[in-house]
Design a protein around this motif. Structure first.
Motif, PDB file in Angstrom:
ATOM      1  N   LEU A 192       0.777  -1.101   0.020  1.00  0.00           N
ATOM      2  CA  LEU A 192      -0.172  -0.013   0.009  1.00  0.00           C
ATOM      3  C   LEU A 192       0.580   1.300   0.048  1.00  0.00           C
ATOM      4  O   LEU A 192       0.512   2.318  -0.652  1.00  0.00           O
ATOM      5  CB  LEU A 192      -0.997   0.166   1.166  1.00  0.00           C
ATOM      6  CG  LEU A 192      -2.119  -1.206   1.253  1.00  0.00           C
ATOM      7  CD1 LEU A 192      -2.917  -1.093   2.417  1.00  0.00           C
ATOM      8  CD2 LEU A 192      -2.895  -1.016  -0.233  1.00  0.00           C
ATOM      9  N   ARG A 193       1.933   1.279   0.893  1.00  0.00           N
ATOM     10  CA  ARG A 193       2.836   2.395   0.855  1.00  0.00           C
ATOM     11  C   ARG A 193       3.516   2.656  -0.528  1.00  0.00           C
ATOM     12  O   ARG A 193       3.614   3.736  -1.203  1.00  0.00           O
ATOM     13  CB  ARG A 193       4.028   2.131   1.786  1.00  0.00           C
ATOM     14  CG  ARG A 193       4.908   3.388   1.927  1.00  0.00           C
ATOM     15  CD  ARG A 193       6.283   2.843   2.428  1.00  0.00           C
ATOM     16  NE  ARG A 193       7.134   1.958   1.840  1.00  0.00           N
ATOM     17  CZ  ARG A 193       7.688   2.186   0.526  1.00  0.00           C
ATOM     18  NH1 ARG A 193       7.594   3.298   0.244  1.00  0.00           N
ATOM     19  NH2 ARG A 193       8.310   0.959   0.011  1.00  0.00           N
TER      20      ARG A 193
ATOM     21  N   GLU B 213       1.045   3.942  -2.916  1.00  0.00           N
ATOM     22  CA  GLU B 213       0.685   5.501  -2.797  1.00  0.00           C
ATOM     23  C   GLU B 213       2.120   6.247  -3.521  1.00  0.00           C
ATOM     24  O   GLU B 213       1.993   7.153  -3.983  1.00  0.00           O
ATOM     25  CB  GLU B 213       0.652   5.691  -1.293  1.00  0.00           C
ATOM     26  CG  GLU B 213       0.587   7.034  -0.962  1.00  0.00           C
ATOM     27  CD  GLU B 213       0.162   7.368   0.469  1.00  0.00           C
ATOM     28  OE1 GLU B 213       0.690   8.487   0.983  1.00  0.00           O
ATOM     29  OE2 GLU B 213       0.001   6.415   1.269  1.00  0.00           O
ATOM     30  N   ALA B 214       3.304   5.645  -3.212  1.00  0.00           N
ATOM     31  CA  ALA B 214       4.518   6.441  -3.776  1.00  0.00           C
ATOM     32  C   ALA B 214       4.447   6.664  -5.316  1.00  0.00           C
ATOM     33  O   ALA B 214       5.112   7.347  -5.996  1.00  0.00           O
ATOM     34  CB  ALA B 214       5.940   5.734  -3.429  1.00  0.00           C
TER      35      ALA B 214
ATOM     36  N   GLY C  58       1.743   6.560  -7.033  1.00  0.00           N
ATOM     37  CA  GLY C  58       0.431   7.406  -7.540  1.00  0.00           C
ATOM     38  C   GLY C  58      -0.742   6.471  -7.781  1.00  0.00           C
ATOM     39  O   GLY C  58      -1.657   6.878  -8.702  1.00  0.00           O
TER      40      GLY C  58
ATOM     41  N   ARG D  26      -4.058   4.681  -7.156  1.00  0.00           N
ATOM     42  CA  ARG D  26      -5.113   4.676  -6.503  1.00  0.00           C
ATOM     43  C   ARG D  26      -6.103   3.468  -6.856  1.00  0.00           C
ATOM     44  O   ARG D  26      -6.226   2.986  -7.955  1.00  0.00           O
ATOM     45  CB  ARG D  26      -6.137   5.749  -6.465  1.00  0.00           C
ATOM     46  CG  ARG D  26      -5.262   7.058  -5.973  1.00  0.00           C
ATOM     47  CD  ARG D  26      -5.860   8.532  -6.203  1.00  0.00           C
ATOM     48  NE  ARG D  26      -6.796   8.185  -7.403  1.00  0.00           N
ATOM     49  CZ  ARG D  26      -7.903   8.785  -7.717  1.00  0.00           C
ATOM     50  NH1 ARG D  26      -8.570   9.227  -6.565  1.00  0.00           N
ATOM     51  NH2 ARG D  26      -8.539   8.683  -8.821  1.00  0.00           N
ATOM     52  N   GLU D  27      -6.876   2.875  -5.839  1.00  0.00           N
ATOM     53  CA  GLU D  27      -7.788   1.724  -6.384  1.00  0.00           C
ATOM     54  C   GLU D  27      -8.559   2.277  -7.121  1.00  0.00           C
ATOM     55  O   GLU D  27      -9.006   1.194  -8.120  1.00  0.00           O
ATOM     56  CB  GLU D  27      -8.438   0.942  -4.787  1.00  0.00           C
ATOM     57  CG  GLU D  27      -7.472   0.353  -4.016  1.00  0.00           C
ATOM     58  CD  GLU D  27      -7.168  -0.968  -4.643  1.00  0.00           C
ATOM     59  OE1 GLU D  27      -7.867  -1.621  -5.640  1.00  0.00           O
ATOM     60  OE2 GLU D  27      -5.941  -1.441  -4.455  1.00  0.00           O
TER      61      GLU D  27
ATOM     62  N   CYS E 288       3.362  -1.918  -9.834  1.00  0.00           N
ATOM     63  CA  CYS E 288       4.302  -0.899  -8.971  1.00  0.00           C
ATOM     64  C   CYS E 288       5.526  -0.915  -9.598  1.00  0.00           C
ATOM     65  O   CYS E 288       6.213   0.032  -9.975  1.00  0.00           O
ATOM     66  CB  CYS E 288       4.293  -1.105  -7.580  1.00  0.00           C
ATOM     67  SG  CYS E 288       3.010  -0.819  -6.653  1.00  0.00           S
TER      68      CYS E 288
END
Length: 124
Positions: free
Chosen positions: A15-16, A19-20, A22, A24-25, A81
């Motif tokens: 999740l981190r 977020e890094a 960018g 989003r679900e 990611c």
């Protein structure tokens, strides 16, 4: 309880990382598909595979590595990611090349940076 069938630290790290990058679900389109390969009847009859599309970038990931749908969801997001990070790294290398910090050799490909061919090597 983990939503991806992994330990809490692994889920928090994912999740981190999302977020890094960018991610989003809400930006993801997720479909469940039948997997193939080892796993026998379980794999052949269930939709344990995951097809993930990141709408802003257009990147697609298909994950059928595990028998578990939850684990395939985890690995698909982790792979997304990795792809976005590689794309970002390629873009950053091209920017450094424009500034003269990194040498770029034409005609060679690394697979990074949205299909733009380059190799990077720092100056001594």
């Amino acid at each position: 309880m983990s939503k991806f069938g992994v330990s809490q630290p692994k889920e928090m790290e994912l999740l981190r990382r999302m977020e890094a990058c960018g991610i989003r679900e809400a930006d993801l389109t997720e479909q469940f598909i039948k997997a193939s390969g080892p796993g026998g009847q379980h794999v052949n009859k269930t939709q344990s595979g995951v097809f993930l599309v990141h709408k802003p970038s257009g990147l697609e990931v298909k994950m059928t590595k595990e028998r578990s749908q939850a684990l395939n969801r985890f690995f698909a997001r982790r792979r997304l990611c990795e792809l976005l990070e590689a794309q970002l790294l390629g873009d950053q290398l091209l920017q450094l090349a424009d500034l003269g910090v990194v040498a770029v050799k034409e005609g060679q490909k690394t697979g990074l940076g949205a299909g733009r061919p380059f190799y990077a090597a720092g100056f001594q």
